[in-house]
Write a protein that holds these residues in place. Structure first.
Motif, PDB file in Angstrom:
ATOM      1  N   GLY A 132      -1.661 -41.422  37.263  1.00 11.78           N
ATOM      2  CA  GLY A 132      -2.120 -42.335  36.217  1.00 11.78           C
ATOM      3  C   GLY A 132      -3.621 -42.270  36.008  1.00 11.78           C
ATOM      4  N   LEU A 133      -4.341 -41.821  37.021  1.00 11.89           N
ATOM      5  CA  LEU A 133      -5.800 -41.718  36.905  1.00 11.89           C
ATOM      6  C   LEU A 133      -6.204 -40.706  35.837  1.00 11.89           C
ATOM      7  CD1 LEU A 133      -8.397 -42.869  38.056  1.00 11.89           C
ATOM      8  CD2 LEU A 133      -8.339 -41.107  39.816  1.00 11.89           C
ATOM      9  N   VAL A 134      -5.387 -39.677  35.640  1.00 12.31           N
ATOM     10  CA  VAL A 134      -5.663 -38.688  34.595  1.00 12.31           C
ATOM     11  C   VAL A 134      -5.636 -39.360  33.227  1.00 12.31           C
ATOM     12  CG1 VAL A 134      -4.807 -36.586  33.481  1.00 12.31           C
ATOM     13  CG2 VAL A 134      -4.769 -36.775  35.968  1.00 12.31           C
ATOM     14  N   ILE A 135      -4.656 -40.211  33.010  1.00 11.54           N
ATOM     15  CA  ILE A 135      -4.534 -40.911  31.725  1.00 11.54           C
ATOM     16  C   ILE A 135      -5.681 -41.892  31.544  1.00 11.54           C
ATOM     17  CG2 ILE A 135      -3.087 -42.502  30.399  1.00 11.54           C
ATOM     18  CD1 ILE A 135      -0.671 -41.156  31.853  1.00 11.54           C
ATOM     19  N   VAL A 136      -5.960 -42.680  32.575  1.00 15.60           N
ATOM     20  CA  VAL A 136      -7.039 -43.676  32.486  1.00 15.60           C
ATOM     21  C   VAL A 136      -8.381 -42.985  32.272  1.00 15.60           C
ATOM     22  CG1 VAL A 136      -8.291 -45.445  33.779  1.00 15.60           C
ATOM     23  CG2 VAL A 136      -5.802 -45.440  33.774  1.00 15.60           C
ATOM     24  N   ASN A 137      -8.627 -41.895  32.988  1.00 15.26           N
ATOM     25  CA  ASN A 137      -9.890 -41.169  32.801  1.00 15.26           C
ATOM     26  C   ASN A 137      -9.974 -40.542  31.416  1.00 15.26           C
ATOM     27  OD1 ASN A 137     -11.079 -41.798  35.230  1.00 15.26           O
ATOM     28  ND2 ASN A 137     -10.455 -39.926  36.244  1.00 15.26           N
ATOM     29  N   GLY A 138      -8.845 -40.084  30.878  1.00 20.83           N
ATOM     30  CA  GLY A 138      -8.841 -39.541  29.512  1.00 20.83           C
ATOM     31  C   GLY A 138      -9.199 -40.604  28.491  1.00 20.83           C
ATOM     32  N   VAL A 139      -8.632 -41.797  28.654  1.00 22.49           N
ATOM     33  CA  VAL A 139      -8.966 -42.902  27.741  1.00 22.49           C
ATOM     34  C   VAL A 139     -10.436 -43.280  27.899  1.00 22.49           C
ATOM     35  CG1 VAL A 139      -8.501 -45.341  27.264  1.00 22.49           C
ATOM     36  CG2 VAL A 139      -6.603 -43.764  27.643  1.00 22.49           C
ATOM     37  N   THR A 140     -10.926 -43.279  29.130  1.00 18.63           N
ATOM     38  CA  THR A 140     -12.339 -43.587  29.381  1.00 18.63           C
ATOM     39  C   THR A 140     -13.235 -42.545  28.719  1.00 18.63           C
ATOM     40  OG1 THR A 140     -11.725 -44.592  31.487  1.00 18.63           O
ATOM     41  CG2 THR A 140     -14.033 -44.044  31.195  1.00 18.63           C
ATOM     42  N   GLN A 141     -12.835 -41.285  28.791  1.00 19.52           N
ATOM     43  CA  GLN A 141     -13.615 -40.228  28.144  1.00 19.52           C
ATOM     44  C   GLN A 141     -13.628 -40.403  26.628  1.00 19.52           C
ATOM     45  OE1 GLN A 141     -11.713 -36.768  30.033  1.00 19.52           O
ATOM     46  NE2 GLN A 141     -13.772 -36.158  30.674  1.00 19.52           N
ATOM     47  N   LEU A 142     -12.504 -40.805  26.057  1.00 15.41           N
ATOM     48  CA  LEU A 142     -12.481 -41.077  24.615  1.00 15.41           C
ATOM     49  C   LEU A 142     -13.466 -42.181  24.259  1.00 15.41           C
ATOM     50  CD1 LEU A 142      -8.686 -40.847  23.717  1.00 15.41           C
ATOM     51  CD2 LEU A 142     -10.520 -39.341  22.946  1.00 15.41           C
ATOM     52  N   GLY A 143     -13.520 -43.210  25.093  1.00 11.35           N
ATOM     53  CA  GLY A 143     -14.483 -44.285  24.866  1.00 11.35           C
ATOM     54  C   GLY A 143     -15.918 -43.784  24.946  1.00 11.35           C
ATOM     55  N   GLY A 144     -16.199 -42.925  25.929  1.00  7.62           N
ATOM     56  CA  GLY A 144     -17.544 -42.351  26.059  1.00  7.62           C
ATOM     57  C   GLY A 144     -17.902 -41.493  24.859  1.00  7.62           C
TER      58      GLY A 144
END
Length: 155
Positions: free
Chosen positions: A126-138
């Motif tokens: 799940g960390l891959v998904i959360v980090n991907g969403v975080t990257q989109l925010g960045g």
């Protein structure tokens, strides 16, 4: 090679040489470090003055740089955020916001947002998904601040 026993004089002279070498290294660090420190302080003062004279541009630059950092290293944001909500490596922390949400939801459905964040907090897939969403925010922060800076420059 046979072991040679050291006399107290050998140990003292070796220690003295070591201390002298450390002192010489300290002198070198002061000689070379002071100009670099002065340049860094000067650059900081220049940046602060520019920021005071151009607050909107400074805000755009700060938000853009932060967004770029979040894009490059999303774990700097996602992991502490997950932990602060209560999604930890050991599971959901008792008394946390995550525990309160879990008590309201009941059984967690596989693939749900709660399951993904629970997996992310434990360092799972799940960390891959959360980090991907975080990257989109960045990325949105960086692109948005650049767009605002461009609009401000055109006005």
């Amino acid at each position: 090679m046979p072991f040679r026993s050291l006399s107290p004089e050998d140990v003292i002279s070796g220690g003295t040489r070591l201390v002298r070498a450390g002192l010489e290294g300290g002198k070198s660090a002061v000689a070379h470090g002071k100009p670099a420190l002065e340049r860094a302080a000067n650059l900081t003062a220049q940046a602060a003055n520019w920021g005071a004279q151009n607050p909107a541009s400074f805000a755009c630059a700060a938000v853009g740089a932060t967004g770029a950092l979040v894009f490059v290293a999303p774990g700097l944001v996602s992991i502490p955020l997950l932990s602060s909500i209560g999604f930890t490596a050991n599971g959901i922390q008792a008394g946390s916001a995550a525990a309160a949400a879990h008590s309201q939801i009941g059984n967690i459905v596989c693939g749900s947002a709660m399951a993904i964040t629970q997996s992310a907090g434990a360092g799972g897939s799940g960390l891959v998904i959360v980090n991907g969403v975080t990257q989109l925010g960045g990325a949105a922060m960086t692109v948005g601040s650049a767009g605002l800076a461009w609009v401000k420059a055109k006005l």
